[in-house]
Write a protein that holds these residues in place. Structure first.
Motif, mmCIF file in Angstrom:
data_model
loop_
_atom_site.group_PDB
_atom_site.id
_atom_site.type_symbol
_atom_site.label_atom_id
_atom_site.label_comp_id
_atom_site.label_asym_id
_atom_site.label_seq_id
_atom_site.Cartn_x
_atom_site.Cartn_y
_atom_site.Cartn_z
ATOM 1 N N UNK A 22 53.159 37.002 39.058
ATOM 2 C CA UNK A 22 52.374 35.935 38.986
ATOM 3 C C UNK A 22 50.811 36.450 39.659
ATOM 4 N N UNK A 23 51.447 36.690 40.979
ATOM 5 C CA UNK A 23 50.268 37.246 41.942
ATOM 6 C C UNK A 23 49.773 38.534 41.425
ATOM 7 N N UNK A 24 50.761 39.604 41.205
ATOM 8 C CA UNK A 24 50.125 40.752 40.611
ATOM 9 C C UNK A 24 49.223 40.869 39.445
ATOM 10 N N UNK A 25 49.577 39.652 38.671
ATOM 11 C CA UNK A 25 48.843 39.378 37.359
ATOM 12 C C UNK A 25 47.257 38.828 37.523
ATOM 13 N N UNK A 26 47.633 38.008 38.707
ATOM 14 C CA UNK A 26 46.208 37.338 39.084
ATOM 15 C C UNK A 26 45.272 38.341 39.627
ATOM 16 N N UNK A 27 45.747 39.348 40.526
ATOM 17 C CA UNK A 27 45.189 40.326 41.169
ATOM 18 C C UNK A 27 44.489 41.388 40.105
ATOM 19 N N UNK A 28 45.331 41.843 39.146
ATOM 20 C CA UNK A 28 44.910 42.710 38.223
ATOM 21 C C UNK A 28 43.995 42.061 37.272
ATOM 22 N N UNK A 72 38.288 36.350 49.274
ATOM 23 C CA UNK A 72 38.718 34.959 48.443
ATOM 24 C C UNK A 72 40.131 35.236 48.074
ATOM 25 N N UNK A 73 40.505 36.493 48.039
ATOM 26 C CA UNK A 73 41.904 36.722 47.295
ATOM 27 C C UNK A 73 43.160 36.427 48.580
ATOM 28 N N UNK A 74 42.757 36.545 49.852
ATOM 29 C CA UNK A 74 43.506 36.547 50.742
ATOM 30 C C UNK A 74 44.600 35.090 50.972
ATOM 31 N N UNK A 124 40.287 43.649 36.544
ATOM 32 C CA UNK A 124 39.476 43.925 35.403
ATOM 33 C C UNK A 124 38.072 43.343 35.293
ATOM 34 N N UNK A 125 37.847 42.032 35.740
ATOM 35 C CA UNK A 125 36.633 41.350 35.550
ATOM 36 C C UNK A 125 35.521 42.133 36.521
ATOM 37 N N UNK A 126 36.076 42.725 37.924
ATOM 38 C CA UNK A 126 35.139 43.678 38.480
ATOM 39 C C UNK A 126 34.981 44.857 38.029
ATOM 40 N N UNK A 175 44.060 48.109 40.706
ATOM 41 C CA UNK A 175 43.460 48.938 39.893
ATOM 42 C C UNK A 175 43.066 48.179 38.578
ATOM 43 N N UNK A 176 43.721 47.080 38.369
ATOM 44 C CA UNK A 176 43.404 46.398 36.959
ATOM 45 C C UNK A 176 44.508 46.872 36.269
ATOM 46 N N UNK A 177 45.417 47.550 36.241
ATOM 47 C CA UNK A 177 46.578 48.105 35.228
ATOM 48 C C UNK A 177 47.530 46.799 35.327
ATOM 49 N N UNK A 178 47.266 46.085 34.406
ATOM 50 C CA UNK A 178 48.491 44.878 34.462
ATOM 51 C C UNK A 178 49.746 45.154 33.971
ATOM 52 N N UNK A 179 50.042 45.978 32.807
ATOM 53 C CA UNK A 179 51.232 46.325 32.584
ATOM 54 C C UNK A 179 51.901 47.362 33.432
ATOM 55 N N UNK A 180 51.085 48.237 33.962
ATOM 56 C CA UNK A 180 51.874 49.058 34.908
ATOM 57 C C UNK A 180 52.382 48.202 36.139
#
Length: 350
Positions: free
Chosen positions: A336-342, A311-313, A346-348, A233-238
């Motif tokens: 790090x993975x969670x940070x990359x996904x978030x 692409x994320x898989x 956010x870019x989306x 959902x793009x919520x990095x801190x959470x």
């Protein structure tokens, strides 16, 4: 002609009738559609990826040039021999549906290059679809509907795929693994790939149910589920806070990566069902989304496309493998993975 019975469809896919010049493979489970289409393509030409013998068109190509499909079907192979024209449809555009139907009808009658084969992949076409009607009506065409895999189909796919890497599961392990798999073919293949890496490609291992305990683990608790949902959902801190909370509760990096993989699989299934024509809420319910999470999942589905998830898989697979390497900082890898996904979310626009 309509090949609605599984034996008839399988017989044609394994030994295509030379009198058939076109095939429409369609259904809600796009993973099954892709698998069957790829198998048929390999029977038509020696190399389905050869640009000299194969043309691959999309809806965008059809929208940009309405005559492109018929032009490709009329063209001759650059090096002689059989030519394959593939059309991949993902939406429900009526004009494109009609254009494809007209091309299929002309080609199946032999009006274009008789040495060309037309292979169309589509989602869950309605009975009123002009393309579906044309494929079912024409004697020179085959319409092959695809349905969701049954447990027996999934078990057979698991056995066949593992056998290619000299791996196997005993009866109890196979039953356990199949019971934990979704029914969407694309996600199933991704989970089998993870299992191959876990057992060791080419190792000759026959896995038992006890061997799968470390692979399947327990279902991640609420903290991991929340962290995965926050990451997508793009919520990095959470997301980072949720992972650290789960770590304090005793959950390691592998479980965190698995939770993100499960969330990706669920998003992918919802997106696939929506592309196949299902309503968003109906798709969420069919994918097992808990009602309290429905609003958030649907918000994410509006931003994440199939190609973004695909692409994320590989990154999830790499993180899963890295977490299981002796001495690896698995919790840091998961963060790090969670940070990359978030960050991608956010870019989306999430």
């Amino acid at each position: 002609m309509l090949l609605n019975r599984r034996p008839d469809a399988e017989r044609f896919l394994s030994r295509p009738d030379p009198a058939i010049r076109a095939a429409l493979i369609f259904g809600r489970d796009l993973g099954v559609v892709r698998d069957r289409a790829q198998g048929l393509a390999s029977k038509i030409v020696a190399n389905p990826d050869d640009p000299f013998d194969v043309a691959v068109l999309s809806e965008r190509d059809m929208a940009d040039d309405g005559g492109r499909l018929e032009g490709e079907l009329a063209a001759q192979s650059l090096i002689g021999g059989r030519r394959l024209v593939r059309l991949r449809l993902s939406g429900d555009s009526v004009p494109i549906d009609r254009l494809a139907a007209e091309a299929l009808e002309r080609h199946s009658k032999g009006e274009l290059n008789p040495d060309a084969f037309l292979l169309i992949e589509a989602g869950d076409l309605a009975k009123g679809s002009a393309l579906r009607k044309a494929a079912e009506k024409q004697a020179g065409a085959a319409a092959i509907p695809c349905y969701e895999d049954e447990p027996g189909d999934v078990a057979r796919l698991v056995r066949e795929t593992l056998a290619k890497d000299n791996l196997n599961l005993n009866a109890d392990a196979l039953a356990l693994f199949v019971a934990r798999l979704p029914r969407e073919r694309g996600v199933v293949r991704q989970e089998i790939e993870r299992l191959v890496l876990f057992l060791g490609p080419g190792s000759g291992v026959q896995g038992a149910a006890t061997d799968l305990e470390a692979f399947l683990g327990v279902e991640p608790d609420a903290s991991l589920f929340d962290a995965a949902a926050d990451a997508f959902g793009g919520r990095i801190a959470e997301a980072q806070a949720g992972l650290r909370r789960a770590a304090q509760e005793g959950e390691g990096g592998p479980a965190a990566v698995r939770a993100m993989g499960m969330h990706l699989a669920r998003l992918r299934k919802v997106v696939t069902l929506v592309l196949a024509g299902a309503g968003a809420q109906e798709a969420a319910k069919a994918s097992g989304v808990f009602w309290k999470q429905e609003r958030e999942v649907l918000r994410q589905v509006r931003a994440w496309k199939l190609e973004d998830l695909d692409r994320l898989q590989p990154e999830l697979l790499a993180a899963d493998r890295a977490c299981k390497t002796t001495g690896s900082p698995d919790r840091l890898i998961a963060e790090r993975l969670a940070l990359a996904v978030a960050s991608r979310a956010k870019r989306l626009g999430l």
